[in-house]
Motif scaffolding. Structure first.
Motif, PDB file in Angstrom:
ATOM      1  N   LYS A   6       2.804  -2.354   4.925  1.00 52.56           N
ATOM      2  CA  LYS A   6       2.305  -3.931   4.439  1.00 52.56           C
ATOM      3  C   LYS A   6       3.431  -4.876   4.889  1.00 52.56           C
ATOM      4  CE  LYS A   6       2.515  -5.909   0.198  1.00 52.56           C
ATOM      5  NZ  LYS A   6       2.435  -6.826  -1.188  1.00 52.56           N
ATOM      6  N   LYS A   7       2.343  -5.911   5.447  1.00 46.35           N
ATOM      7  CA  LYS A   7       3.350  -7.520   5.929  1.00 46.35           C
ATOM      8  C   LYS A   7       3.843  -7.884   5.157  1.00 46.35           C
ATOM      9  CE  LYS A   7       3.704 -10.798   9.454  1.00 46.35           C
ATOM     10  NZ  LYS A   7       3.523 -11.801  10.089  1.00 46.35           N
ATOM     11  N   LEU A   8       5.038  -8.591   5.065  1.00 45.61           N
ATOM     12  CA  LEU A   8       5.492  -8.918   3.879  1.00 45.61           C
ATOM     13  C   LEU A   8       5.592 -10.450   3.921  1.00 45.61           C
ATOM     14  CD1 LEU A   8       8.497  -7.024   2.663  1.00 45.61           C
ATOM     15  CD2 LEU A   8       7.197  -6.316   1.843  1.00 45.61           C
ATOM     16  N   ASN A   9       5.080 -10.792   2.403  1.00 45.55           N
ATOM     17  CA  ASN A   9       5.314 -11.898   2.101  1.00 45.55           C
ATOM     18  C   ASN A   9       6.018 -13.663   1.857  1.00 45.55           C
ATOM     19  OD1 ASN A   9       4.772 -13.007  -0.972  1.00 45.55           O
ATOM     20  ND2 ASN A   9       2.667 -11.721  -0.291  1.00 45.55           N
ATOM     21  N   ILE A  10       6.723 -14.328   1.928  1.00 47.10           N
ATOM     22  CA  ILE A  10       8.043 -14.815   1.734  1.00 47.10           C
ATOM     23  C   ILE A  10       7.981 -14.915  -0.079  1.00 47.10           C
ATOM     24  CG2 ILE A  10       7.424 -17.297   0.924  1.00 47.10           C
ATOM     25  CD1 ILE A  10       9.591 -18.835   2.969  1.00 47.10           C
ATOM     26  N   THR A  11       7.245 -15.115  -1.068  1.00 45.32           N
ATOM     27  CA  THR A  11       7.990 -14.632  -1.979  1.00 45.32           C
ATOM     28  C   THR A  11       8.209 -12.828  -2.517  1.00 45.32           C
ATOM     29  OG1 THR A  11       5.748 -13.197  -2.512  1.00 45.32           O
ATOM     30  CG2 THR A  11       6.189 -15.815  -2.754  1.00 45.32           C
ATOM     31  N   GLU A  12       7.779 -12.428  -0.928  1.00 47.11           N
ATOM     32  CA  GLU A  12       8.802 -10.485  -1.771  1.00 47.11           C
ATOM     33  C   GLU A  12      10.563 -10.401  -0.952  1.00 47.11           C
ATOM     34  OE1 GLU A  12       4.846  -8.056  -1.851  1.00 47.11           O
ATOM     35  OE2 GLU A  12       4.898  -9.540  -0.141  1.00 47.11           O
TER      36      GLU A  12
END
Length: 200
Positions: A6-12
């Motif tokens: 999956k595409k990551l969000n900035i918190t990851e």
């Protein structure tokens, strides 16, 4: 193995970069000068550079096991690392297939480290120049021709009949592409038609 890409969000990002650093330290840093190692670390702390990336992660049991990041609308691979415990299990290819499925360009470039050179060859990349060194970073420029190499990542057991499609056999990539287009996949359309027929 049930692998989720999956595409990551900035918190990851921080957790992803920890994996990147761990793999880099063991397999790539030994071939770099101190200047090159510092340059690599600094890039991960550079907001402008990080914000230019689209980052995808591979997960197994909710744990990071691989990361791939692209620039320039998916046409250049900037980071590509898989946890050492999961090398040679097809994780890198799954990540790469995701990138290929989302790329709108005819080719994908990468500046490969010496360590990853053979890995990229196995994925279908070709050298475009000899090894170079910039700010201590050693790399070999390479390119992947999507139109020419798509058959390398097709599977044989896909229920979809569109075998000419470059995503044939890669359900996750196919679904991701169709979600982006807001359209059902061929398999979903077929299932919907079957349900309607059964109701009649």
């Amino acid at each position: 193995m049930n692998i989720i890409i999956k595409k990551l969000n900035i918190t990851e990002y921080n957790e992803a970069f920890e994996l990147v650093k761990n793999v880099f330290n063991k397999y790539e840093a030994p071939e770099y000068s101190q200047e090159g190692t510092n340059e690599f670390y600094n890039s991960l702390c550079n907001p402008e550079y990080v914000n230019s990336l689209d980052i995808y992660g591979a997960f197994y049991d909710d744990k990071f096991i691989g990361v791939i990041a692209t620039k320039n609308c998916g046409s250049h691979i900037a980071l590509f690392f898989v946890d050492e415990k999961h090398h040679k299990k097809g994780i890198g290819r799954k990540l790469f297939n995701m990138v290929v499925s989302l790329c709108n360009s005819d080719s994908i470039t990468v500046n490969s480290s010496p360590y990853a050179h053979n890995v990229y060859h196995k994925l279908g990349f070709a050298d475009t120049d000899k090894e170079q060194v910039v700010n201590g970073i050693r790399f070999i420029p390479m390119v992947y021709d999507i139109n020419k190499k798509y058959s390398l990542y097709q599977a044989e057991n896909c229920p979809c009949r569109r075998k000419s499609c470059i995503r044939h056999g890669n359900c996750n990539e196919c679904i991701a592409k169709h979600r982006k287009l807001n359209k059902p996949t061929q398999c979903e359309r077929k299932n919907q038609s079957s349900k309607i027929s059964e109701q009649k």
